[in-house]
Write an enzyme that holds these catalytic residues in place. Structure first.
Site, PDB file in Angstrom:
ATOM      1  N   TYR A 203       0.791  -1.230   0.000  1.00 41.42           N
ATOM      2  CA  TYR A 203       0.000   0.000   0.000  1.00 41.42           C
ATOM      3  C   TYR A 203       0.826   1.284   0.000  1.00 41.42           C
ATOM      4  O   TYR A 203       0.281   2.364  -0.162  1.00 41.42           O
ATOM      5  CB  TYR A 203      -0.957   0.005   1.201  1.00 41.42           C
ATOM      6  CG  TYR A 203      -2.223  -0.770   0.926  1.00 41.42           C
ATOM      7  CD1 TYR A 203      -2.190  -2.154   0.808  1.00 41.42           C
ATOM      8  CD2 TYR A 203      -3.447  -0.133   0.782  1.00 41.42           C
ATOM      9  CE1 TYR A 203      -3.344  -2.876   0.548  1.00 41.42           C
ATOM     10  CE2 TYR A 203      -4.605  -0.844   0.520  1.00 41.42           C
ATOM     11  CZ  TYR A 203      -4.545  -2.208   0.405  1.00 41.42           C
ATOM     12  OH  TYR A 203      -5.693  -2.912   0.142  1.00 41.42           O
TER      13      TYR A 203
ATOM     14  N   LYS B  66       2.673 -15.592   3.498  1.00 42.10           N
ATOM     15  CA  LYS B  66       2.960 -16.483   2.367  1.00 42.10           C
ATOM     16  C   LYS B  66       4.464 -16.688   2.347  1.00 42.10           C
ATOM     17  O   LYS B  66       5.163 -16.322   1.387  1.00 42.10           O
ATOM     18  CB  LYS B  66       2.419 -15.820   1.091  1.00 42.10           C
ATOM     19  CG  LYS B  66       2.472 -16.675  -0.163  1.00 42.10           C
ATOM     20  CD  LYS B  66       1.424 -17.792  -0.190  1.00 42.10           C
ATOM     21  CE  LYS B  66       1.602 -18.637  -1.438  1.00 42.10           C
ATOM     22  NZ  LYS B  66       0.749 -19.839  -1.443  1.00 42.10           N
TER      23      LYS B  66
ATOM     24  N   ASP C   8      -3.338 -18.502   1.731  1.00 37.53           N
ATOM     25  CA  ASP C   8      -4.302 -19.233   0.894  1.00 37.53           C
ATOM     26  C   ASP C   8      -5.012 -20.315   1.717  1.00 37.53           C
ATOM     27  O   ASP C   8      -6.230 -20.472   1.643  1.00 37.53           O
ATOM     28  CB  ASP C   8      -3.641 -19.806  -0.370  1.00 37.53           C
ATOM     29  CG  ASP C   8      -2.326 -20.534  -0.112  1.00 37.53           C
ATOM     30  OD1 ASP C   8      -1.804 -20.458   1.019  1.00 37.53           O
ATOM     31  OD2 ASP C   8      -1.822 -21.179  -1.052  1.00 37.53           O
TER      32      ASP C   8
ATOM     33  N   ASP D  10      -6.409  -6.959   3.713  1.00 33.70           N
ATOM     34  CA  ASP D  10      -7.508  -6.409   2.912  1.00 33.70           C
ATOM     35  C   ASP D  10      -8.379  -7.541   2.385  1.00 33.70           C
ATOM     36  O   ASP D  10      -9.605  -7.506   2.490  1.00 33.70           O
ATOM     37  CB  ASP D  10      -6.923  -5.590   1.753  1.00 33.70           C
ATOM     38  CG  ASP D  10      -8.021  -5.052   0.845  1.00 33.70           C
ATOM     39  OD1 ASP D  10      -8.997  -4.492   1.371  1.00 33.70           O
ATOM     40  OD2 ASP D  10      -7.890  -5.209  -0.385  1.00 33.70           O
TER      41      ASP D  10
ATOM     42  N   ASP E  33     -12.390  -9.163   3.764  1.00 27.30           N
ATOM     43  CA  ASP E  33     -13.616  -9.247   2.958  1.00 27.30           C
ATOM     44  C   ASP E  33     -14.211 -10.650   3.068  1.00 27.30           C
ATOM     45  O   ASP E  33     -15.431 -10.815   3.156  1.00 27.30           O
ATOM     46  CB  ASP E  33     -13.342  -8.910   1.476  1.00 27.30           C
ATOM     47  CG  ASP E  33     -13.629  -7.444   1.154  1.00 27.30           C
ATOM     48  OD1 ASP E  33     -13.495  -6.598   2.071  1.00 27.30           O
ATOM     49  OD2 ASP E  33     -14.001  -7.140   0.005  1.00 27.30           O
TER      50      ASP E  33
HETATM   51  C1  IPM Z   1     -10.644  -1.361   2.639  1.00 33.77           C
HETATM   52  C2  IPM Z   1     -10.753  -0.883   1.223  1.00 33.77           C
HETATM   53  C3  IPM Z   1      -9.572   0.025   0.917  1.00 33.77           C
HETATM   54  C4  IPM Z   1      -8.312  -0.783   1.123  1.00 33.77           C
HETATM   55  C5  IPM Z   1      -9.605   0.658  -0.472  1.00 33.77           C
HETATM   56  C6  IPM Z   1     -10.906   1.392  -0.723  1.00 33.77           C
HETATM   57  C7  IPM Z   1      -8.419   1.563  -0.708  1.00 33.77           C
HETATM   58  O1  IPM Z   1     -10.829  -1.948   0.344  1.00 33.77           O
HETATM   59  O2  IPM Z   1     -10.707  -0.522   3.544  1.00 33.77           O
HETATM   60  O3  IPM Z   1     -10.486  -2.559   2.844  1.00 33.77           O
HETATM   61  O4  IPM Z   1      -7.870  -1.471   0.208  1.00 33.77           O
HETATM   62  O5  IPM Z   1      -7.761  -0.738   2.217  1.00 33.77           O
HETATM   63 MN    MN Z   2     -10.878  -3.867   1.341  1.00 33.10          MN
END
Ligand code: IPM
Ligand code: MN
Length: 351
Positions: A136, A188, A221, A245, A249
Site C-alpha cells: 500500500y 505467504k 491461501d 484487505d 472481505d
Molecule cells: C478497505 C478498502 C480500501 C483498502 C480501499 C478502498 C483503498 O478496500 O478498507 O479494505 O484497500 O484498504
Molecule cells: Mn478492502
C-alpha cells in the site's frame, strides 16, 4: 466534569451519508455522562469532481486535532480508479499513522449465515491488519509505459519497526478479556521469502515475550479454506496490509456480509478513524435498502476506543437486538429499511 470529545464526521460518497446518519442517530441515544461534538467534513467524490481537490491540507490539519474520525465511504464511479482511495482514505490512514486496522468478525445468535455448516458461536475472530506499509505504500513504477515492452513494478515495503508494532498490538489484544489468548500469523512465507521471513522471525520473537499467548502460522491461501471450513480455530489473526484487505472481505462474507463489517484504523497514541468496510454500494444509493449495521458497529468501536464502555455496550446490545429481528444482513433483503434498522438498534440499546 464530564468528558467531551470532538469527532470529525466524513459521510463521504454513495450510501456513506445514509449509514452515517443511522450511526449518529444511535449515538444520540446512548450518550450518557459525556459530551461529543461532531464536526462535518464534506470531502469525497462529489467534492473532488467539483473542485479537483481530494484532501486539502487545511482539512488534514484539522483532522489531526480531533479525538476521532467517523467515516462513511469514499469512492465515485466518475473518478479515475485510485484517485479518491489514495488521495483521501489511504492518505488519512498514512498521514495520521493509523498503523493498525482492526476488523472484528463475529456472528450474533439468530443471524442468518452464508456458510450453512458454520454456527454463529464458531465465528469470533479479530483481524489485525498492518495498515501503514506493504504493497500500500505505493512504491514502484513503470518503464516504457503503454508500449509492448512495458514493465510495471509494485513493491511491498516491510520495516522491522512497522511489523513489530503491529504484532505487539495483536499479542496484547489476544490477552484481553473475552479473547482466547491465541494469535495466528497469516502470510505467504513459502513464496515471499524476504517479507515473509521478516514477519515470521519477528512473530517468533514477539511470541517469546508473551509465554501465555499460544501461536500458530498459516499460509494466507490456506487461511481462506480454514475460514470457511473451520473458523473456530481463529482468535486473533495478524497479517500484512494486502493479505489483510483480502482476508477481511472473506471474513465479512462469513459473518453475513459487508453490511455488518466494521473496521477501526487505529493510531493508539493519536487520532483513529472508524468506518464500515463495505464501501459506497452504488446500486443502493438513496433507496433505503443499505444495511447500516456496519456503520453502527464502527460507532461501537469508536466509543470503545474513546473509553466509553457503557455506551459501546449499549450499541452492541442494540445491534444484537436488531439482528434478531432482521431477515438477512444483505442490502435489500433485511425485511426493514435502512432507517428502520437504525430504529431497531435504538430500541434495543435503550430498553
Ligand atoms: C478497505 C478498502 C480500501 C483498502 C480501499 C478502498 C483503498 O478496500 O478498507 O479494505 O484497500 O484498504
Ligand atoms: Mn478492502
Amino acid at each position: 466534569m464530564s468528558l467531551s470529545y470532538r469527532v470529525g464526521v466524513i459521510p463521504g460518497d454513495g450510501t456513506g451519508p445514509e449509514v452515517i446518519a443511522e450511526g449518529l442517530k444511535v449515538l444520540g441515544t446512548v450518550m450518557h455522562g459525556f459530551e461529543l461534538e461532531t464536526i462535518p467534513f464534506l470531502i469525497g467524490g462529489e467534492h473532488y469532481l467539483r473542485t479537483g481537490e481530494t484532501l486539502p491540507e487545511s482539512v488534514l490539519a484539522e483532522l489531526k486535532e480531533l479525538d476521532a474520525i467517523y467515516l462513511g465511504a469514499i469512492g465515485h464511479p466518475d473518478a479515475p480508479p485510485g484517485v479518491l482511495e489514495r488521495g483521501i482514505l489511504l492518505r488519512i490512514r498514512f498521514e495520521l499513522d493509523q498503523y493498525i486496522n482492526v476488523r472484528p468478525v463475529r456472528a450474533y445468535p439468530e443471524m442468518s449465515l452464508p456458510v450453512a455448516r458454520v454456527g454463529p458461536e464458531e465465528i469470533d475472530i479479530v483481524f489485525v491488519r498492518e495498515n501503514s506499509e506493504g504493497l500500500y505504500v505505493g512504491a514502484g513504477g513503470f518503464t516504457r509505459r503503454g508500449t509492448g515492452e512495458e514493465v510495471a513494478t509494485q513493491e511491498s515495503v516491510n520495516t522491522r519497526r512497522g511489523v513489530d508494532r503491529c504484532l505487539r498490538y495483536a499479542f496484547d489484544l489476544a490477552r484481553e478479556a473475552g479473547r482466547r489468548g491465541h494469535v495466528t500469523l497469516a502470510h505467504k512465507t513459502n513464496v515471499l521469502t524476504y517479507a515473509g521471513d521478516l514477519w515470521a522471525r519477528a512473530f517468533a520473537e514477539m511470541a517469546g515475550s508473551y509465554p501465555d499467548v499460544s501461536t500458530d502460522y498459516v499460509h494466507v491461501d490456506a487461511a481462506c479454506v480454514y475460514l470457511v471450513e473451520d473458523p473456530g480455530r481463529f482468535d486473533v489473526v495478524v497479517t500484512d496490509n494486502m493479505f489483510g484487505d483480502i482476508l477481511t472481505d472473506l471474513g465479512a462474507a462469513l459473518q453475513g456480509g459487508l453490511g455488518v463489517a466494521a473496521g477501526a484504523n487505529l493510531n493508539p497514541g493519536g487520532v483513529s478513524m472508524f468506518e464500515p468496510i463495505g464501501g459506497t454500494a452504488p446500486d443502493h444509493v438513496g433507496m433505503g435498502t443499505i444495511n447500516p449495521l456496519a456503520a453502527i458497529g464502527a460507532l461501537e468501536l469508536m466509543l470503545r476506543s474513546l473509553g466509553e464502555r457503557e455506551a459501546a455496550d449499549r450499541v452492541e446490545t442494540g445491534i444484537s437486538f436488531a439482528v434478531s429481528k432482521m431477515h438477512s444482513m444483505r442490502a435489500g433483503e433485511m425485511g426493514f429499511s435502512t432507517s428502520e434498522v437504525g430504529d431497531l438498534v435504538v430500541e434495543g440499546a435503550t430498553r
